[in-house]
Design a protein around this motif. Structure first.
Motif, PDB file in Angstrom:
ATOM      1  N   UNK A  88       0.815  -1.224   0.000  1.00 34.10           N
ATOM      2  CA  UNK A  88       0.000   0.000   0.000  1.00 34.10           C
ATOM      3  C   UNK A  88       0.844   1.268   0.000  1.00 34.10           C
ATOM      4  N   UNK A  89       2.019   1.215   0.631  1.00 31.88           N
ATOM      5  CA  UNK A  89       2.889   2.390   0.669  1.00 31.88           C
ATOM      6  C   UNK A  89       3.467   2.684  -0.708  1.00 31.88           C
ATOM      7  N   UNK A  90       4.025   1.679  -1.362  1.00 28.54           N
ATOM      8  CA  UNK A  90       4.642   1.897  -2.671  1.00 28.54           C
ATOM      9  C   UNK A  90       3.604   2.227  -3.734  1.00 28.54           C
ATOM     10  N   UNK A  91       2.420   1.662  -3.628  1.00 30.51           N
ATOM     11  CA  UNK A  91       1.358   2.007  -4.582  1.00 30.51           C
ATOM     12  C   UNK A  91       1.081   3.504  -4.548  1.00 30.51           C
ATOM     13  N   UNK A  92       1.158   4.082  -3.370  1.00 26.19           N
ATOM     14  CA  UNK A  92       0.955   5.520  -3.219  1.00 26.19           C
ATOM     15  C   UNK A  92       2.202   6.306  -3.626  1.00 26.19           C
ATOM     16  N   UNK A  93       3.367   5.862  -3.148  1.00 23.73           N
ATOM     17  CA  UNK A  93       4.602   6.610  -3.364  1.00 23.73           C
ATOM     18  C   UNK A  93       4.960   6.717  -4.838  1.00 23.73           C
ATOM     19  N   UNK A  94       4.784   5.638  -5.595  1.00 22.39           N
ATOM     20  CA  UNK A  94       5.182   5.638  -7.003  1.00 22.39           C
ATOM     21  C   UNK A  94       4.294   6.515  -7.870  1.00 22.39           C
ATOM     22  N   UNK A  95       3.142   6.896  -7.356  1.00 16.29           N
ATOM     23  CA  UNK A  95       2.241   7.784  -8.105  1.00 16.29           C
ATOM     24  C   UNK A  95       2.542   9.258  -7.849  1.00 16.29           C
ATOM     25  N   UNK A  96       3.422   9.525  -6.889  1.00 14.80           N
ATOM     26  CA  UNK A  96       3.721  10.913  -6.531  1.00 14.80           C
ATOM     27  C   UNK A  96       4.884  11.451  -7.365  1.00 14.80           C
ATOM     28  N   UNK A  97       4.888  12.752  -7.669  1.00 20.23           N
ATOM     29  CA  UNK A  97       5.990  13.359  -8.425  1.00 20.23           C
ATOM     30  C   UNK A  97       7.168  13.706  -7.521  1.00 20.23           C
ATOM     31  N   UNK A  98       7.778  12.672  -6.922  1.00 27.37           N
ATOM     32  CA  UNK A  98       8.904  12.869  -6.015  1.00 27.37           C
ATOM     33  C   UNK A  98      10.209  12.538  -6.743  1.00 27.37           C
ATOM     34  N   UNK A  99      11.337  12.873  -6.094  1.00 29.68           N
ATOM     35  CA  UNK A  99      12.637  12.709  -6.748  1.00 29.68           C
ATOM     36  C   UNK A  99      13.133  11.274  -6.743  1.00 29.68           C
ATOM     37  N   UNK A 100      12.727  10.488  -5.741  1.00 28.01           N
ATOM     38  CA  UNK A 100      13.347   9.170  -5.566  1.00 28.01           C
ATOM     39  C   UNK A 100      12.441   8.296  -4.720  1.00 28.01           C
TER      40      UNK A 100
END
Length: 387
Positions: free
Chosen positions: A277-289
């Protein structure tokens, strides 16, 4: 000059006059980025660096001259020149340096930025005669103080540009105001330094590797948050270098946390009930890494689960896992170093390969990425390798 802000703030409090030399432009390979600074006070005491050593002596003397004359100077140093005794940038690039005096009357314009207020300082590096080095202090609320000394409306335009730099979270930018025929006698080129909020490092998983990573993250200038759903592990005592320790489910905390394109996310839980659930959210965000700890077998299973959750391939391609560079790391500290090294490589555009035997640039050219238009080159200035 923000890299020596603490020292300069102390000098201002002590009523010391000084001259500060700031790198305002880099072309090609150079050891320091724009914003690097060296300052010299009236007694000859120096702090900071503009080149890592190769032109420090020349810039030191130039600071002393400017402090004595009161006249700002813009100068350039490069690799060319027939005189072997002239200072040159041995890395092969070109750096442009603005040197300005700071007397008692000038301190009000620089102290708010130095002491950490949300503010930006815009200085003229190219413009009409008599404007070199003039500055404008722009506060986060939109107010400003000082003047660039140009045509009507130039201060308001400069303040608007500086506020954009603040809003974007940048530490510096080089911007051009006006074009010929729009009411300005000559375009202005400004170097803007801003007290931006530090980038965020979000570390999920309160394990021993996380403790080492928070120390490195703070050292690299990140505002570090450690989050774990287990209160027995997520404690301030275990993570003294973290700015924030949060007890919450990782995906829930990420959902309510502010991120931007400078944020780095490190998932160290290597437990599917937290990771997916964490990575599903994180990978959709426009973050640097986004990086995730785990073996190759763990990563293969993780990818199957993420695809089952509907995460698109282009987002999966952003995931760095197994996390870190191949340093042969074994201990938590070594693993944290490999993760931090990969973060630097990704965010700075590095290859992660050894420099020995390679032919890639050692110093990436970030000098142009914040320019709204190419820098002008019309100002009166000292020549390359002046001195």
């Amino acid at each position: 000059m923000l890299d020596i802000a603490a020292e300069l703030c102390e000098w201002c409090e002590q009523d010391r006059d000084f001259a500060v030399a700031t790198v305002v432009f880099v072309d090609g390979s150079a050891p320091r980025l724009p914003g690097a600074a060296l300052a010299v006070d009236a007694t000859g005491v120096a702090v900071g660096s503009v080149s890592g050593g190769c032109v420090e002596g020349a810039v030191y003397e130039l600071c002393r001259e400017v402090l004595a004359s009161g006249e700002p100077v813009l100068t350039r140093f490069g690799p060319d020149g027939d005189d072997p005794f002239l200072s040159q940038v041995t890395c092969g690039g070109v750096i442009e340096i603005l040197v300005v005096p700071v007397y008692a009357a000038d301190r009000a314009a620089v102290v708010p930025v130095l002491r950490g207020d949300r503010a930006a300082l815009a200085r003229v590096v190219d413009g009409p005669p008599g404007t070199l080095g003039r500055s404008l202090l722009v506060r986060a609320d939109g107010s400003y103080a000082g003047s660039l000394g140009g045509a009507a409306g130039s201060d308001e335009t400069a303040a608007a540009e500086a506020r954009q730099v603040l809003a974007a979270g940048r530490h510096w930018a080089r911007v051009v105001l006006g074009t010929a025929g729009d009411g300005h006698r000559q375009p202005f080129t400004l170097f803007v330094e801003a007290r931006a909020e530090p980038p965020r490092m979000l570390v999920f998983g309160a394990i021993d590797h996380a403790a080492a990573l928070t120390t490195l993250g703070r050292f690299l200038g990140y505002r570090v948050t450690v989050c774990d759903a287990r209160p027995v592990f997520a404690t301030r005592e275990r993570f003294p270098d973290a700015h924030e320790v949060v007890v919450d489910w990782p995906h829930r905390h990420l959902r309510k946390t502010a991120t931007d394109d400078r944020t780095v996310i490190c998932v160290l839980t290597h437990d599917a009930k937290f990771d997916i659930p964490l990575l599903s959210r994180a990978l959709a965000l426009p973050v640097a890494y986004v990086g995730a700890l785990g073996s190759r077998r763990t990563q293969a299973d993780r990818m199957v689960r993420l695809r089952a959750e509907g995460v698109p391939e282009w987002q999966l391609d952003r995931l760095r896992s197994p996390v870190g560079l191949d340093l042969g790391a074994r201990t938590p500290e070594e693993t944290a170093l490999s993760i931090a090294a990969e973060i630097v490589a990704v965010t700075r555009g590095g290859s992660g390969l050894p420099l020995t035997g390679g032919d890639t640039p050692i110093h990436r050219d970030f000098g142009h990425e914040h320019c709204r238009v190419p820098p002008t080159a019309t100002a009166s200035r000292r020549p390359l390798s002046a001195r």
